[in-house]
Design a protein around this motif. Structure first.
Motif, PDB file in Angstrom:
ATOM      1  N   ALA A 101       0.842  -1.200   0.000  1.00 30.64           N
ATOM      2  CA  ALA A 101       0.000   0.000   0.000  1.00 30.64           C
ATOM      3  C   ALA A 101       0.878   1.252   0.000  1.00 30.64           C
ATOM      4  O   ALA A 101       1.877   1.332   0.711  1.00 30.64           O
ATOM      5  N   GLY A 102       0.498   2.225  -0.803  1.00 29.38           N
ATOM      6  CA  GLY A 102       1.213   3.489  -0.849  1.00 29.38           C
ATOM      7  C   GLY A 102       2.454   3.500  -1.711  1.00 29.38           C
ATOM      8  O   GLY A 102       3.170   4.505  -1.754  1.00 29.38           O
ATOM      9  N   MET A 103       2.735   2.404  -2.421  1.00 26.84           N
ATOM     10  CA  MET A 103       3.896   2.386  -3.296  1.00 26.84           C
ATOM     11  C   MET A 103       3.672   3.303  -4.504  1.00 26.84           C
ATOM     12  O   MET A 103       2.562   3.411  -5.026  1.00 26.84           O
ATOM     13  N   ASP A 104       4.739   3.946  -4.960  1.00 28.17           N
ATOM     14  CA  ASP A 104       4.657   4.764  -6.170  1.00 28.17           C
ATOM     15  C   ASP A 104       4.771   3.915  -7.425  1.00 28.17           C
ATOM     16  O   ASP A 104       4.292   4.306  -8.495  1.00 28.17           O
ATOM     17  N   ALA A 105       5.418   2.763  -7.313  1.00 31.38           N
ATOM     18  CA  ALA A 105       5.561   1.837  -8.432  1.00 31.38           C
ATOM     19  C   ALA A 105       5.908   0.468  -7.878  1.00 31.38           C
ATOM     20  O   ALA A 105       6.491   0.347  -6.788  1.00 31.38           O
ATOM     21  N   VAL A 106       5.544  -0.573  -8.621  1.00 40.57           N
ATOM     22  CA  VAL A 106       5.831  -1.952  -8.215  1.00 40.57           C
ATOM     23  C   VAL A 106       6.541  -2.665  -9.362  1.00 40.57           C
ATOM     24  O   VAL A 106       6.072  -2.650 -10.508  1.00 40.57           O
ATOM     25  N   TYR A 107       7.660  -3.262  -9.036  1.00 38.29           N
ATOM     26  CA  TYR A 107       8.444  -4.074  -9.976  1.00 38.29           C
ATOM     27  C   TYR A 107       8.120  -5.545  -9.725  1.00 38.29           C
ATOM     28  O   TYR A 107       8.153  -6.002  -8.577  1.00 38.29           O
ATOM     29  N   VAL A 108       7.807  -6.295 -10.791  1.00 40.12           N
ATOM     30  CA  VAL A 108       7.485  -7.725 -10.668  1.00 40.12           C
ATOM     31  C   VAL A 108       8.469  -8.524 -11.504  1.00 40.12           C
ATOM     32  O   VAL A 108       8.613  -8.297 -12.707  1.00 40.12           O
ATOM     33  N   TYR A 109       9.147  -9.463 -10.844  1.00 43.99           N
ATOM     34  CA  TYR A 109      10.114 -10.334 -11.516  1.00 43.99           C
ATOM     35  C   TYR A 109       9.383 -11.568 -12.029  1.00 43.99           C
ATOM     36  O   TYR A 109       8.742 -12.286 -11.278  1.00 43.99           O
ATOM     37  N   HIS A 110       9.481 -11.830 -13.317  1.00 42.66           N
ATOM     38  CA  HIS A 110       8.781 -12.938 -13.973  1.00 42.66           C
ATOM     39  C   HIS A 110       9.831 -13.774 -14.703  1.00 42.66           C
ATOM     40  O   HIS A 110      10.575 -13.223 -15.503  1.00 42.66           O
ATOM     41  N   PRO A 111       9.985 -15.074 -14.379  1.00 43.21           N
ATOM     42  CA  PRO A 111       8.933 -15.981 -13.946  1.00 43.21           C
ATOM     43  C   PRO A 111       8.835 -16.129 -12.429  1.00 43.21           C
ATOM     44  O   PRO A 111       9.769 -15.725 -11.748  1.00 43.21           O
ATOM     45  N   PRO A 112       7.741 -16.786 -11.966  1.00 43.34           N
ATOM     46  CA  PRO A 112       6.567 -17.154 -12.754  1.00 43.34           C
ATOM     47  C   PRO A 112       5.635 -15.960 -12.918  1.00 43.34           C
ATOM     48  O   PRO A 112       5.633 -15.049 -12.074  1.00 43.34           O
ATOM     49  N   PRO A 113       4.822 -15.944 -13.963  1.00 40.16           N
ATOM     50  CA  PRO A 113       3.907 -14.821 -14.159  1.00 40.16           C
ATOM     51  C   PRO A 113       2.829 -14.711 -13.091  1.00 40.16           C
ATOM     52  O   PRO A 113       2.210 -13.665 -12.948  1.00 40.16           O
ATOM     53  N   THR A 114       2.625 -15.786 -12.334  1.00 41.87           N
ATOM     54  CA  THR A 114       1.639 -15.732 -11.252  1.00 41.87           C
ATOM     55  C   THR A 114       2.027 -14.725 -10.175  1.00 41.87           C
ATOM     56  O   THR A 114       1.191 -14.324  -9.361  1.00 41.87           O
ATOM     57  N   ALA A 115       3.293 -14.290 -10.154  1.00 40.65           N
ATOM     58  CA  ALA A 115       3.709 -13.272  -9.189  1.00 40.65           C
ATOM     59  C   ALA A 115       2.979 -11.952  -9.422  1.00 40.65           C
ATOM     60  O   ALA A 115       2.858 -11.132  -8.504  1.00 40.65           O
ATOM     61  N   VAL A 116       2.466 -11.755 -10.629  1.00 39.47           N
ATOM     62  CA  VAL A 116       1.733 -10.522 -10.943  1.00 39.47           C
ATOM     63  C   VAL A 116       0.471 -10.410 -10.099  1.00 39.47           C
ATOM     64  O   VAL A 116      -0.027  -9.305  -9.856  1.00 39.47           O
ATOM     65  N   ALA A 117      -0.042 -11.540  -9.627  1.00 45.21           N
ATOM     66  CA  ALA A 117      -1.293 -11.519  -8.855  1.00 45.21           C
ATOM     67  C   ALA A 117      -1.194 -10.593  -7.659  1.00 45.21           C
ATOM     68  O   ALA A 117      -2.182  -9.970  -7.256  1.00 45.21           O
ATOM     69  N   ALA A 118      -0.013 -10.447  -7.072  1.00 49.93           N
ATOM     70  CA  ALA A 118       0.148  -9.609  -5.881  1.00 49.93           C
ATOM     71  C   ALA A 118      -0.099  -8.136  -6.170  1.00 49.93           C
ATOM     72  O   ALA A 118      -0.324  -7.358  -5.246  1.00 49.93           O
ATOM     73  N   THR A 119      -0.061  -7.736  -7.433  1.00 49.93           N
ATOM     74  CA  THR A 119      -0.274  -6.326  -7.770  1.00 49.93           C
ATOM     75  C   THR A 119      -1.741  -6.010  -8.032  1.00 49.93           C
ATOM     76  O   THR A 119      -2.093  -4.843  -8.207  1.00 49.93           O
ATOM     77  N   LEU A 120      -2.589  -7.031  -8.063  1.00 48.55           N
ATOM     78  CA  LEU A 120      -3.982  -6.799  -8.457  1.00 48.55           C
ATOM     79  C   LEU A 120      -4.802  -6.159  -7.350  1.00 48.55           C
ATOM     80  O   LEU A 120      -5.541  -5.204  -7.586  1.00 48.55           O
TER      81      LEU A 120
END
Length: 409
Positions: A101-120
């Protein structure tokens, strides 16, 4: 900036890119929070000293880290891998609501692409823009592996993953990729071309660096005064090390091939070498990371092999950066962009992938190369790494992308 980093793998696991990125960004004055799992890669077991708990928090200098429970698995079990990826998607998504919460930007390291779920979930309030750092192309990286189902189940899996990746690429506010070909692939699959940028990976510069030739390392390789080519790393279904074994077997009095590492294809490669009577092919097994720079220096060339698959044409294997950082010339039997990179910079020899006869010619050419010419190629390799692949260059590019991500309400 307040920057979140989401990666299923993070130090003390051998995942130095998200780890070093976090440290570098914090060192540049950014406030960094990391969301990751309890360490279990590559063995699939929780590291000693760690216990899976819901709210494990650590502080590493100026970097705050939160670890969430995960199903630990990294073997050949497809069910285990899926459980690992989905469990992190679930636990990281729940933790991200407050931790990111309150982040200005979020970097997601892929793989696995399921890590993107944390940004939703954080998107539902305060919508932090997301930068996706793509290391390999799905679904091909899954469907081409030995774990993928075949027949109707395989086709269903491919369609489902393709649709999921299209949604992921469209949703990302920025995408960093490893090569121009990979950039083209993600654009074809839904990414906005204006949001895609090529950023070559760096290597672990604490481990891979130029060092003097050590007689003990030459002895470990079995160097006997003739051209020695070393393959270092994973011997899996994408590496096709049997191509190299066949090529070396055709030059028993000219080239020695030394394979350092392990993987699912190690035993088949050992059997093939025995069948061919290739006494100039040696297997050293896994070696400690701290030994690798000396082994790189002790060999004359580093070998890179890949299968001829569309998804691999945009891959620049990590062993390329390691070799170049050590100032070693390479022999490359691979498709796509890595060949163009090596040829343009004149840092080694190349040939088509999975063609052992063509690799025989490259091995013979390597053996004929004068020592002075080989040293010049090694010097160019080191310059190429420093100018285009170093940690400083890579972090500069990622930081620039993060600061320029579109801010949305």
């Amino acid at each position: 900036m307040r920057i979140g980093i989401v990666s299923q793998w993070y130090p003390p696991e051998p995942a130095f890119i998200p780890g070093e990125l976090a440290d570098e960004l914090a060192g540049r004055g950014h406030r960094v929070r990391v969301l990751t799992a309890h360490p279990n890669y590559p063995g699939g077991r929780i590291y000693p000293g760690y216990r899976q708990r819901w709210n494990t928090r650590e502080t590493h200098g100026a970097v705050a880290v939160r670890r969430v429970p995960v199903h630990p698995s990294h073997d050949t079990s497809a069910v285990g891998r899926v459980a690992s990826y989905l469990s992190f998607a679930a636990t990281s998504s729940l933790a991200a609501t407050r931790w990111l919460a309150g982040m200005d930007a979020v970097y997601v390291y892929h793989p696995p692409p399921t890590a993107v779920a944390a940004t939703l979930l954080p998107r539902l309030s305060g919508r932090a823009p997301v930068l996706l750092h793509v290391q390999d192309i799905w679904p091909e990286s899954v469907t081409a592996s030995e774990m993928a189902p075949t027949g109707r189940r395989g086709r269903l899996l491919e369609r489902a993953l393709t649709a999921a990746m299209r949604r992921t690429y469209r949703a990302a506010d920025g995408i960093a990729v490893l090569s121009p070909s990979m950039a083209q692939l993600v654009i074809e699959r839904g990414a906005d071309p204006a949001r895609v940028r090529t950023v070559l990976n760096w290597t672990d510069e604490r481990l891979f660096r130029p060092v003097p030739v050590d007689p003990a390392a030459r002895a470990a390789l079995g160097h006997r005064g003739r051209c020695t080519v070393m393959f270092a790393g994973n011997m899996g279904p994408f590496q096709r090390v049997e191509t190299a074994v066949r090529a070396a077997a055709a030059l028993p009095d000219t080239v020695d091939l030394v394979l350092v590492g392990s993987g699912t294809e190690e035993e088949p490669a050992r059997r093939l070498a025995a069948e061919l009577g290739a006494e100039n092919v040696r297997f050293l097994g896994r070696r400690a990371p701290e030994e690798m720079a000396a082994l790189y220096a002790a060999a004359d060339f580093q070998l890179v092999t890949l299968r001829d698959l569309p998804a691999l044409r945009g891959t620049v294997p990590s062993k390329v950066q390691a070799a170049l950082a050590c100032g070693r010339p390479v022999v490359v039997s691979a498709p796509g962009d890595v060949v163009g990179l090596v040829d343009a910079a004149r840092v080694g020899l190349t040939c088509p992938p999975e063609d052992w006869r063509a690799l025989v010619e490259r091995f013979a050419e390597a053996a004929r190369m004068p020592a002075a010419e080989r040293a010049e190629a090694g010097a160019r390799a080191r310059r190429l790494y420093q100018e285009r692949m170093s940690r400083r260059v890579g972090v500069d590019a990622i930081e620039d992308m993060l600061t320029k991500l579109p801010r949305r309400r």
